[in-house]
Design an enzyme around this catalytic site. Structure first.
Site, mmCIF file in Angstrom:
data_model
loop_
_atom_site.group_PDB
_atom_site.id
_atom_site.type_symbol
_atom_site.label_atom_id
_atom_site.label_comp_id
_atom_site.label_asym_id
_atom_site.label_seq_id
_atom_site.Cartn_x
_atom_site.Cartn_y
_atom_site.Cartn_z
ATOM 1 N N PRO A 44 -1.897 -2.047 5.523
ATOM 2 C CA PRO A 44 -1.272 -2.669 6.738
ATOM 3 C C PRO A 44 -0.336 -2.039 7.579
ATOM 4 O O PRO A 44 0.653 -1.670 6.927
ATOM 5 C CB PRO A 44 -0.901 -4.126 6.150
ATOM 6 C CG PRO A 44 -1.369 -4.181 4.652
ATOM 7 C CD PRO A 44 -1.683 -2.730 4.303
ATOM 8 N N GLU A 45 -0.498 -1.947 8.804
ATOM 9 C CA GLU A 45 0.749 -1.303 9.561
ATOM 10 C C GLU A 45 1.077 -2.331 10.627
ATOM 11 O O GLU A 45 0.808 -3.794 10.613
ATOM 12 C CB GLU A 45 -0.200 -0.363 10.533
ATOM 13 C CG GLU A 45 -0.890 0.793 9.719
ATOM 14 C CD GLU A 45 -1.571 2.094 10.414
ATOM 15 O OE1 GLU A 45 -1.237 2.402 11.579
ATOM 16 O OE2 GLU A 45 -2.462 2.498 9.966
ATOM 17 N N LYS A 74 6.836 -2.257 9.113
ATOM 18 C CA LYS A 74 6.011 -3.117 8.257
ATOM 19 C C LYS A 74 6.754 -4.011 7.257
ATOM 20 O O LYS A 74 6.003 -4.188 6.137
ATOM 21 C CB LYS A 74 5.200 -1.776 7.451
ATOM 22 C CG LYS A 74 4.423 -0.658 8.205
ATOM 23 C CD LYS A 74 4.027 0.377 7.281
ATOM 24 C CE LYS A 74 3.680 1.598 8.302
ATOM 25 N NZ LYS A 74 3.226 2.992 7.598
ATOM 26 N N HIS A 87 -5.230 -11.148 -9.030
ATOM 27 C CA HIS A 87 -4.059 -10.244 -8.518
ATOM 28 C C HIS A 87 -2.997 -11.080 -7.649
ATOM 29 O O HIS A 87 -2.361 -10.456 -6.936
ATOM 30 C CB HIS A 87 -4.499 -8.988 -7.646
ATOM 31 C CG HIS A 87 -5.880 -8.180 -8.475
ATOM 32 N ND1 HIS A 87 -5.338 -7.593 -9.488
ATOM 33 C CD2 HIS A 87 -7.057 -8.055 -8.014
ATOM 34 C CE1 HIS A 87 -6.578 -6.838 -9.964
ATOM 35 N NE2 HIS A 87 -7.644 -7.317 -8.777
ATOM 36 N N ARG A 143 -3.339 -3.640 -5.980
ATOM 37 C CA ARG A 143 -2.561 -2.238 -6.569
ATOM 38 C C ARG A 143 -1.360 -2.022 -6.694
ATOM 39 O O ARG A 143 -0.613 -1.219 -7.251
ATOM 40 C CB ARG A 143 -2.891 -1.055 -5.321
ATOM 41 C CG ARG A 143 -4.644 -1.060 -5.118
ATOM 42 C CD ARG A 143 -4.993 0.111 -4.281
ATOM 43 N NE ARG A 143 -4.641 1.353 -4.646
ATOM 44 C CZ ARG A 143 -4.583 2.377 -3.864
ATOM 45 N NH1 ARG A 143 -5.130 2.380 -2.723
ATOM 46 N NH2 ARG A 143 -4.433 3.576 -4.568
ATOM 47 N N ARG A 151 11.626 16.777 19.293
ATOM 48 C CA ARG A 151 11.325 17.143 17.626
ATOM 49 C C ARG A 151 10.528 18.408 17.628
ATOM 50 O O ARG A 151 9.501 18.439 18.310
ATOM 51 C CB ARG A 151 10.607 15.866 17.137
ATOM 52 C CG ARG A 151 11.351 14.576 17.156
ATOM 53 C CD ARG A 151 12.007 14.146 16.249
ATOM 54 N NE ARG A 151 12.866 13.075 16.381
ATOM 55 C CZ ARG A 151 13.707 12.320 15.434
ATOM 56 N NH1 ARG A 151 13.795 13.077 14.119
ATOM 57 N NH2 ARG A 151 14.496 11.417 15.508
ATOM 58 N N ARG A 164 -2.865 13.330 4.125
ATOM 59 C CA ARG A 164 -3.476 12.286 5.144
ATOM 60 C C ARG A 164 -4.839 12.948 5.798
ATOM 61 O O ARG A 164 -5.042 13.959 5.874
ATOM 62 C CB ARG A 164 -2.447 12.301 6.266
ATOM 63 C CG ARG A 164 -1.152 11.679 5.515
ATOM 64 C CD ARG A 164 -1.167 10.337 6.028
ATOM 65 N NE ARG A 164 0.138 9.734 5.863
ATOM 66 C CZ ARG A 164 0.360 8.424 5.947
ATOM 67 N NH1 ARG A 164 -0.506 7.588 6.075
ATOM 68 N NH2 ARG A 164 1.632 7.905 5.441
#
Ligand code: ZN
Length: 280
Positions: A2-3, A59, A93, A116, A158, A270
């Protein structure tokens, strides 16, 4: 995982049921979910207390208590927060359960489900240093002002690749793999483009697409993918995955330009999805 849009959707879906409710009982059957303090601190910090508000930063979800303490929940890879009737069967869970009571309403349960077990529930006093990572979070595009000047100050100059900067929670809080890929696609930029080489006009486009993608995703209830179990607190799936232009679309023709074939590259653990024609 989830973001920002998914966590914000979860917050909105449970806010009305949680705020004003008193915790009358806490069941914990997985110590890893409360690893930061152990179960006694979580139970003692919640039972008898009333929630007065919910907040999100990046998050991280926060549930503020009337006594000045807060509960922090991070869903990490597979965590879910579900509202349920106390007599309904608990899903597999289910690790932490808060019984909620409020006058004039049936009691309910707030359940933390996490197959998890990377997720976490922490009850803390703002004066102690139990969640120091929250202080290191960068700008939140929805919670903070997030003007172009703020964005430019945080991101511009950056000397790193664009995706690494977008994923860095200390720069902008809340963006993960899905939304980084979608933002970069709409800004027509490659993941490895060094941010300090971007002209102001490109940075402005990047700023605009960041806000646009995240706001559209929140309005769509987030993204529920075939390989994830994300749902909001009422069990509803998001629909923003139907708007994805690159994420999990490798091999498909780009719907933005109609010419490129979406590619997926991996690096640093990623995967990144992009259109080689649109994104330079
Ligand atoms: Zn394209």
């Amino acid at each position: 995982m989830p973001e920002l849009p998914e966590v914000e959707t979860v917050r909105r879906s449970l806010d009305a049921a949680v705020v004003g409710s008193r915790v009358t009982r806490v069941d914990i059957d997985r110590l890893r979910s409360v690893r930061r303090t152990g179960p006694d601190v979580v139970r003692a910090g919640l039972v008898g207390e009333t929630f007065i508000g919910t907040r999100r930063r990046g998050k991280y979800l926060f549930f503020d208590l009337a006594n000045g303490n807060s509960m922090m929940v991070h869903l990490r890879m597979s965590g879910r927060l579900l509202l349920a009737a106390p007599d309904s069967p608990r899903e597999a869970h289910t690790h932490v359960v808060l019984r909620l009571e409020r006058t004039g309403a049936a009691s309910s349960e707030l359940r933390f489900v996490d197959p998890r077990t990377f997720g976490e529930v922490v009850v803390f006093n703002p004066d102690d240093d139990l969640v120091p990572e929250v202080d290191r979070l960068g700008l939140d595009p929805l919670v903070d002002e997030f003007s172009f000047d703020q964005f430019h100050a945080a991101v511009g100059g950056r000397r790193r690749g664009l995706k690494a900067v977008l994923l860095d929670q200390s720069v902008i809080a809340g963006i993960g793999n899905i939304y980084a890929d979608e933002i970069m696609h709409r800004a027509r930029l490659r993941w490895d483009r060094r941010v300090d080489t971007l002209a102001t006009a490109r940075l402005k486009l990047l700023h605009r697409t960041t806000v646009e993608v995240l706001c559209e995703a929140v309005a769509a209830g987030g993204s529920t993918l075939s390989d994830t179990q994300y749902v909001d607190a009422l069990g509803r799936e998001g629909i923003f995955q139907t708007e994805h232009r690159v994420y999990a679309r490798e091999g498909e023709r780009c719907i933005t330009c109609g010419r490129g074939i979406i590619r997926r590259v991996t690096g640093a653990g990623r995967s990144t999805h992009f259109c080689p024609v649109c994104q330079r």
